[in-house]
Write an enzyme that holds these catalytic residues in place. Sequence first.
Site, short mmCIF file in Angstrom:
data_model
loop_
_atom_site.label_atom_id
_atom_site.label_comp_id
_atom_site.label_asym_id
_atom_site.label_seq_id
_atom_site.Cartn_x
_atom_site.Cartn_y
_atom_site.Cartn_z
CG ASP A 157 41.15 41.73 36.83
OD1 ASP A 157 40.00 41.23 36.96
OD2 ASP A 157 42.18 41.20 37.26
CD GLU B 168 40.73 41.84 40.37
OE1 GLU B 168 41.69 41.08 40.46
OE2 GLU B 168 39.54 41.47 40.40
NE ARG C 213 41.07 43.97 46.79
CZ ARG C 213 41.41 42.90 46.08
NH1 ARG C 213 41.36 42.92 44.76
NH2 ARG C 213 41.80 41.79 46.69
CB CYS D 261 29.04 37.73 37.36
SG CYS D 261 30.61 36.91 37.50
CD GLU E 57 42.63 36.99 49.56
OE1 GLU E 57 43.70 36.63 49.05
OE2 GLU E 57 41.60 37.23 48.89
CB CYS F 78 27.51 35.02 40.77
SG CYS F 78 29.04 34.48 40.02
NE ARG G 46 37.36 35.49 47.07
CZ ARG G 46 37.50 35.86 45.81
NH1 ARG G 46 38.67 36.29 45.38
NH2 ARG G 46 36.50 35.82 44.99
CG ASN H 258 35.91 40.79 38.29
OD1 ASN H 258 34.68 40.82 38.34
ND2 ASN H 258 36.62 39.93 38.98
NE ARG I 85 45.96 40.57 48.23
CZ ARG I 85 45.31 40.10 47.15
NH1 ARG I 85 44.56 39.03 47.26
NH2 ARG I 85 45.45 40.68 46.00
CD GLU J 281 29.31 38.61 41.67
OE1 GLU J 281 30.21 39.32 42.17
OE2 GLU J 281 29.54 37.73 40.83
P1 ATP Z 1 43.14 39.34 43.70
O1 ATP Z 1 43.88 38.78 42.53
O2 ATP Z 1 43.44 40.76 44.00
O3 ATP Z 1 43.15 38.44 44.89
P2 ATP Z 1 40.83 38.09 42.70
O4 ATP Z 1 41.19 37.85 41.28
O5 ATP Z 1 40.97 37.00 43.68
O6 ATP Z 1 41.62 39.37 43.24
P3 ATP Z 1 38.08 38.02 42.10
O7 ATP Z 1 38.01 36.60 42.49
O8 ATP Z 1 38.04 38.39 40.68
O9 ATP Z 1 39.38 38.67 42.75
O10 ATP Z 1 36.98 38.80 42.94
C1 ATP Z 1 36.19 39.84 42.40
C2 ATP Z 1 36.31 41.11 43.20
O11 ATP Z 1 36.13 40.84 44.59
C3 ATP Z 1 37.64 41.80 43.13
O12 ATP Z 1 37.73 42.63 42.01
C4 ATP Z 1 37.67 42.60 44.41
O13 ATP Z 1 36.93 43.80 44.25
C5 ATP Z 1 36.92 41.73 45.37
N1 ATP Z 1 37.85 40.95 46.21
C6 ATP Z 1 38.36 39.73 45.95
N2 ATP Z 1 39.15 39.31 46.95
C7 ATP Z 1 39.14 40.31 47.88
C8 ATP Z 1 39.77 40.48 49.15
N3 ATP Z 1 40.53 39.54 49.67
N4 ATP Z 1 39.54 41.62 49.83
C9 ATP Z 1 38.74 42.58 49.32
N5 ATP Z 1 38.13 42.48 48.12
C10 ATP Z 1 38.31 41.36 47.41
ZN ZN Z 2 30.44 36.32 39.80
MG MG Z 3 42.36 36.54 45.16
#
Ligand code: ATP
Ligand code: ZN
Ligand code: MG
Length: 510
Positions: free
Chosen positions: A427, A440, A476, A469, A344, A312, A342, A443, A353, A361
């Site tokens: 979440d 998760e 997921r 948002c 990760e 966003c 990301r 959210n 992940r 979004e």
């Molecule tokens: P987590 O704690 O599991 O890493 P996050 O808190 O980093 O998640 P947010 O930043 O809230 O996740 O991202 C919003 C949404 O984006 C998540 O609910 C998920 O659906 C998706 N998302 C985030 N990171 C990933 C990822 N590495 N792979 C797949 N989907 C993701």
């Molecule tokens: Zn957002």
């Molecule tokens: Mg994360």
Amino acid sequence: MQIKLHLVADLVLSSDITKEAEEILQQVVTESNTQHFLRGVPKDADPKEVGRITDWNVSGKVLNVTCESGSYTRVHDALFRFRKQIAAQLGRQRIGVRSIEISSFLLTLSGEDCSLLKIPKLPFLQVLSADTDEMVLSLDISATDCENKVPDRVIRLIEEKNAQDAYGGKTEHWELIFESETKKKYSTLDPTAEMVKRKWIKHGISRGQWCHGPQSVRLFRAFEQIVLTEIIRPLKFSEMIFPKVVPWDVWKRSGHCKGVYPEIYYVSTPKSRDPEYWEEVIDYYKVTGQVPIEMIRERIDGPIGGMCYAQCPPFWPFLQGETLANDCLPIRVFDRSGTSHRYESGGIHGIERVDEFHRIEILWLGTVEQTIKTADLLAEAYHHVFEDLLELEWRAARVTPWFMAQEGMVGTAETNGKGGNRIGTTDYEALLPYNDTWLEFQNVSINADKYPKGFNVKIQSGEECWSGCSGIGLERWTASFLAQKGLDYENWPEPVQKLAGEPVDVIKTL
Ligand code: ATP
Ligand code: ZN
Ligand code: MG
């Protein structure tokens, strides 16, 4: 922690300081110490905490001053208040202040075991001495830095770093707000491994990346369809396309520049578009078959920013500096135009992940009431989808808001003011029977005035502007769904069967 400040500066004046001017200066110093520096300071404040000029002398055009302070009217504030006074008083003598040179800026910390203090590593911050009682730091900064409040930010950062340590055990907030009934499970297997086995997906060549085959994508699209018909259309969200390369300027305003660095996919651009500039690189590759990374590094600028991370933030420049007409509120939009990236942490195996993922979004903004109302409507719609259409075993929890987590903060948001107790992130989590953990999968967040403030967006009526948002992660959703329902079509709930159709092996290999 106590902090004492000590500053020495030269104020360079436009002409030599006469005896008469010197007398005026003496008066200004006295007035500053007894009046101007006391403005805004609590009456009962310890005088040693308040900024004051402790020494001054003149030589030719140069007025040299020494200031000391604790936490009230800090030395640099005192300096600029003083400058304002002498500009006014010496102006009558046709003497002006040409420039200010900071010759020394010292911070003395005390009040705890200073040998253990965590000090940020900054190129202009140096530890001069440290023992258990006291630490002395020197700030090598200009008058402009002082005007831009750099010393205050350095002090805040030192306090933050050491407060964080004091609350070392504090973790992300998590508080259950809803838990569904248990649902019938059709699998206890890891959905990613099962999908790989059936050749629905295959690892991409890049880190944390998958290539999704037709069977997997039909599920993605089925979920997307559900989101469209159950959420986006009834609640009248309009589709937009948000940019996917995000420059620093956007993340400065969204707050991501405060902490997101370890997870960014960085973006760089060529220093020149001229093919000749790249000829050596091209030739090297043609001859060796190796891509010369170092030669490329020399020829690129940046990083100019990163790939889409939170989806966003790059929407907001669309409204930056604007005042929104009352009659278009609440604004409800969504983006599904590209991937998020990301870096990760290690051990990424499953599709849940990954470094490259797909997310719808949803974003809304308006008055405080409109923003909360939209979040409530979304929560209702999601509830219906997870219960009645996907038949998931799921739960919802209030957590540390994502916009705080991504700045490296823990705990919950501020709760003062109108609607304050609604600020934050919910979440949505699904049970993964194969390892008995909760994932998760999306959210919903009420981000309060964070974005409208960061991007200077206002409402015609003058009411406070809020936004929210919701990120729907398709990987997921798929992982959650397949973990509980398995990959066999006959066990899927009817709405998903209808939308996804029976998986077909379009591509066959021998
Ligand atoms: P987590 O704690 O599991 O890493 P996050 O808190 O980093 O998640 P947010 O930043 O809230 O996740 O991202 C919003 C949404 O984006 C998540 O609910 C998920 O659906 C998706 N998302 C985030 N990171 C990933 C990822 N590495 N792979 C797949 N989907 C993701
Ligand atoms: Zn957002
Ligand atoms: Mg994360």
